[in-house]
Scaffold this active site. Structure first.
Site, PDB file in Angstrom:
ATOM      1  N   ASP A 185       0.799  -1.223   0.000  1.00  0.00           N
ATOM      2  CA  ASP A 185       0.000   0.000   0.000  1.00  0.00           C
ATOM      3  C   ASP A 185       0.840   1.285   0.000  1.00  0.00           C
ATOM      4  O   ASP A 185       1.408   1.663   1.024  1.00  0.00           O
ATOM      5  CB  ASP A 185      -0.906   0.040   1.228  1.00  0.00           C
ATOM      6  CG  ASP A 185      -1.682  -1.257   1.422  1.00  0.00           C
ATOM      7  OD1 ASP A 185      -1.052  -2.332   1.408  1.00  0.00           O
ATOM      8  OD2 ASP A 185      -2.904  -1.194   1.633  1.00  0.00           O
ATOM      9  N   GLU A 194      -3.851   2.261  -3.564  1.00  0.00           N
ATOM     10  CA  GLU A 194      -5.134   2.847  -3.164  1.00  0.00           C
ATOM     11  C   GLU A 194      -5.017   4.030  -2.204  1.00  0.00           C
ATOM     12  O   GLU A 194      -5.970   4.787  -2.056  1.00  0.00           O
ATOM     13  CB  GLU A 194      -6.046   1.776  -2.559  1.00  0.00           C
ATOM     14  CG  GLU A 194      -5.659   1.337  -1.177  1.00  0.00           C
ATOM     15  CD  GLU A 194      -6.880   1.028  -0.307  1.00  0.00           C
ATOM     16  OE1 GLU A 194      -8.006   1.117  -0.807  1.00  0.00           O
ATOM     17  OE2 GLU A 194      -6.680   0.703   0.861  1.00  0.00           O
ATOM     18  N   ASN A 195      -3.877   4.203  -1.549  1.00  0.00           N
ATOM     19  CA  ASN A 195      -3.697   5.328  -0.622  1.00  0.00           C
ATOM     20  C   ASN A 195      -2.681   6.340  -1.143  1.00  0.00           C
ATOM     21  O   ASN A 195      -2.178   7.159  -0.377  1.00  0.00           O
ATOM     22  CB  ASN A 195      -3.227   4.827   0.744  1.00  0.00           C
ATOM     23  CG  ASN A 195      -4.231   3.915   1.427  1.00  0.00           C
ATOM     24  OD1 ASN A 195      -3.924   2.779   1.742  1.00  0.00           O
ATOM     25  ND2 ASN A 195      -5.434   4.413   1.644  1.00  0.00           N
ATOM     26  N   ASN A 215     -10.508  -0.650  -0.298  1.00  0.00           N
ATOM     27  CA  ASN A 215     -11.705   0.070   0.145  1.00  0.00           C
ATOM     28  C   ASN A 215     -11.636   1.578  -0.059  1.00  0.00           C
ATOM     29  O   ASN A 215     -12.658   2.260  -0.018  1.00  0.00           O
ATOM     30  CB  ASN A 215     -11.987  -0.231   1.625  1.00  0.00           C
ATOM     31  CG  ASN A 215     -10.812   0.127   2.519  1.00  0.00           C
ATOM     32  OD1 ASN A 215      -9.709  -0.392   2.351  1.00  0.00           O
ATOM     33  ND2 ASN A 215     -11.021   1.009   3.475  1.00  0.00           N
ATOM     34  N   HIS A 216     -10.442   2.128  -0.317  1.00  0.00           N
ATOM     35  CA  HIS A 216     -10.317   3.571  -0.546  1.00  0.00           C
ATOM     36  C   HIS A 216     -10.360   3.943  -2.030  1.00  0.00           C
ATOM     37  O   HIS A 216     -10.116   5.110  -2.369  1.00  0.00           O
ATOM     38  CB  HIS A 216      -9.020   4.107   0.074  1.00  0.00           C
ATOM     39  CG  HIS A 216      -9.062   4.217   1.564  1.00  0.00           C
ATOM     40  ND1 HIS A 216      -9.798   5.181   2.224  1.00  0.00           N
ATOM     41  CD2 HIS A 216      -8.465   3.460   2.523  1.00  0.00           C
ATOM     42  CE1 HIS A 216      -9.639   5.031   3.532  1.00  0.00           C
ATOM     43  NE2 HIS A 216      -8.843   3.986   3.745  1.00  0.00           N
ATOM     44  N   HIS A 261      -7.251  -7.778  -0.037  1.00  0.00           N
ATOM     45  CA  HIS A 261      -7.316  -6.554   0.760  1.00  0.00           C
ATOM     46  C   HIS A 261      -8.307  -6.789   1.892  1.00  0.00           C
ATOM     47  O   HIS A 261      -9.524  -6.716   1.700  1.00  0.00           O
ATOM     48  CB  HIS A 261      -7.758  -5.395  -0.140  1.00  0.00           C
ATOM     49  CG  HIS A 261      -7.463  -4.052   0.426  1.00  0.00           C
ATOM     50  ND1 HIS A 261      -6.196  -3.481   0.391  1.00  0.00           N
ATOM     51  CD2 HIS A 261      -8.252  -3.125   1.030  1.00  0.00           C
ATOM     52  CE1 HIS A 261      -6.242  -2.283   0.940  1.00  0.00           C
ATOM     53  NE2 HIS A 261      -7.469  -2.048   1.352  1.00  0.00           N
ATOM     54  N   HIS A 270      -3.897  -3.846   3.255  1.00  0.00           N
ATOM     55  CA  HIS A 270      -4.892  -3.077   3.994  1.00  0.00           C
ATOM     56  C   HIS A 270      -4.461  -2.671   5.400  1.00  0.00           C
ATOM     57  O   HIS A 270      -4.709  -1.536   5.803  1.00  0.00           O
ATOM     58  CB  HIS A 270      -6.239  -3.801   4.086  1.00  0.00           C
ATOM     59  CG  HIS A 270      -7.272  -3.052   4.870  1.00  0.00           C
ATOM     60  ND1 HIS A 270      -7.769  -1.826   4.466  1.00  0.00           N
ATOM     61  CD2 HIS A 270      -7.885  -3.326   6.061  1.00  0.00           C
ATOM     62  CE1 HIS A 270      -8.663  -1.396   5.357  1.00  0.00           C
ATOM     63  NE2 HIS A 270      -8.742  -2.271   6.337  1.00  0.00           N
ATOM     64  N   HIS A 317      -1.499  -2.206   6.680  1.00  0.00           N
ATOM     65  CA  HIS A 317      -0.304  -1.358   6.645  1.00  0.00           C
ATOM     66  C   HIS A 317       0.797  -1.832   7.584  1.00  0.00           C
ATOM     67  O   HIS A 317       1.790  -1.121   7.774  1.00  0.00           O
ATOM     68  CB  HIS A 317      -0.649   0.108   6.957  1.00  0.00           C
ATOM     69  CG  HIS A 317      -1.531   0.753   5.943  1.00  0.00           C
ATOM     70  ND1 HIS A 317      -1.837   2.100   5.951  1.00  0.00           N
ATOM     71  CD2 HIS A 317      -2.193   0.245   4.877  1.00  0.00           C
ATOM     72  CE1 HIS A 317      -2.624   2.390   4.948  1.00  0.00           C
ATOM     73  NE2 HIS A 317      -2.868   1.270   4.274  1.00  0.00           N
TER      74      HIS A 317
END
Length: 269
Positions: free
Chosen positions: A12, A43-44, A71-72, A161, A186, A188
């Protein structure tokens, strides 16, 4: 004749600190490890929350073959129409930025990409999301059964994830011998359980964040501590201190897709 095939998966990417540390380390990681396929969870990447088309292009320009998410994925609305753009064909960049495959039908984008590496080896990348402690979506286990029926490639990489370690470990055992790798994202936080399962599937519960570790999972720690201490809402901002890249290197057989080894990297400035 089978040859070694190497997959590098970058965990991530969180904010500008994550993007910069990935950019700094990717060239030597790709060269020294003779990487055939580069997958990045992005995604982040946009300020710690979501990803934009411009940042996706930046990651693709650094050599990523596929970008996964979670999810982001919907945090940046400019991504919606970009993912719907099919004008560039099946291998265009919007097609190679994945959202979880078990999201509701009709949502923008796709959860699976099937391609061919630069040396001509077919591969598939699947992005799937867990349900424990997360927003409820279709059953990821049965979704994997459905997706695998349509894949002809032997090299199959799965970014799972998910929040719960039990759900991630269960997915690893469920897919052992059916895919090349199941790597979690997810949380981290990198886990120390990377190994090759008996059926030839490389597994790690979470590869870890590529981002600032002077933080609480990427966010400025003072903001998170304030929330825990006061139980009051507040705006979270991406931290910048102590950036590190976390990645997994999977070596597999190009013919059978079976993994022979998995190595974890955590590299700072």
């Amino acid at each position: 004749m089978s040859i070694e095939f190497k997959i590098l998966f970058v965990g991530d990417v969180f904010g500008s600190a994550g993007r910069n540390i990935v950019k700094a380390h990717l060239p030597h990681l790709l060269e020294t490890n003779n990487v055939d396929l580069l997958i990045v969870n992005g995604e982040n990447a946009a300020g710690g929350f979501g990803i934009t088309p411009a940042i996706a292009d930046e990651i693709f320009d650094q050599g990523a073959d596929v970008i996964t998410s979670g999810n982001h994925i919907w945090d940046k609305k400019e991504l919606f129409d970009w993912l719907r753009d099919t004008s560039g064909g099946p291998d265009a960049r919007p097609r190679r930025l994945l959202r979880p495959a078990n999201f509701p039908p009709g949502t923008p984008g796709q959860g699976i990409y099937q391609g061919t590496s630069r040396n001509g080896t077919p591969y598939a990348v699947i992005n799937i999301q867990g349900r424990v402690f997360m927003q409820d979506n279709d059953d990821p286990f049965r979704m994997m059964d459905t997706l695998l029926q349509s894949i002809t490639a032997k090299i199959i990489f799965v970014d799972f994830h998910a929040e719960a370690t039990s759900e991630k470990v269960s997915m690893g055992w469920y897919l052992d011998g059916r895919v090349t790798a199941v790597i979690g994202t997810h949380t981290h936080i990198p886990t120390a359980d990377y190994r090759v399962l008996p059926g030839g599937t490389a597994y790690q519960t979470d590869v870890g964040m590529s981002g600032p570790y002077d933080s609480v999972i990427g966010v400025e720690k003072e903001m998170v501590l304030k929330k825990f201490l006061s139980n009051m809402p507040g705006k979270f901002e991406a931290a910048t201190g102590d950036p590190r890249i976390c990645a997994a290197l999977i070596t597999c057989d190009s013919i059978t897709g079976k993994a022979s080894s998995i190595k974890h990297f955590m590299l700072g400035e």
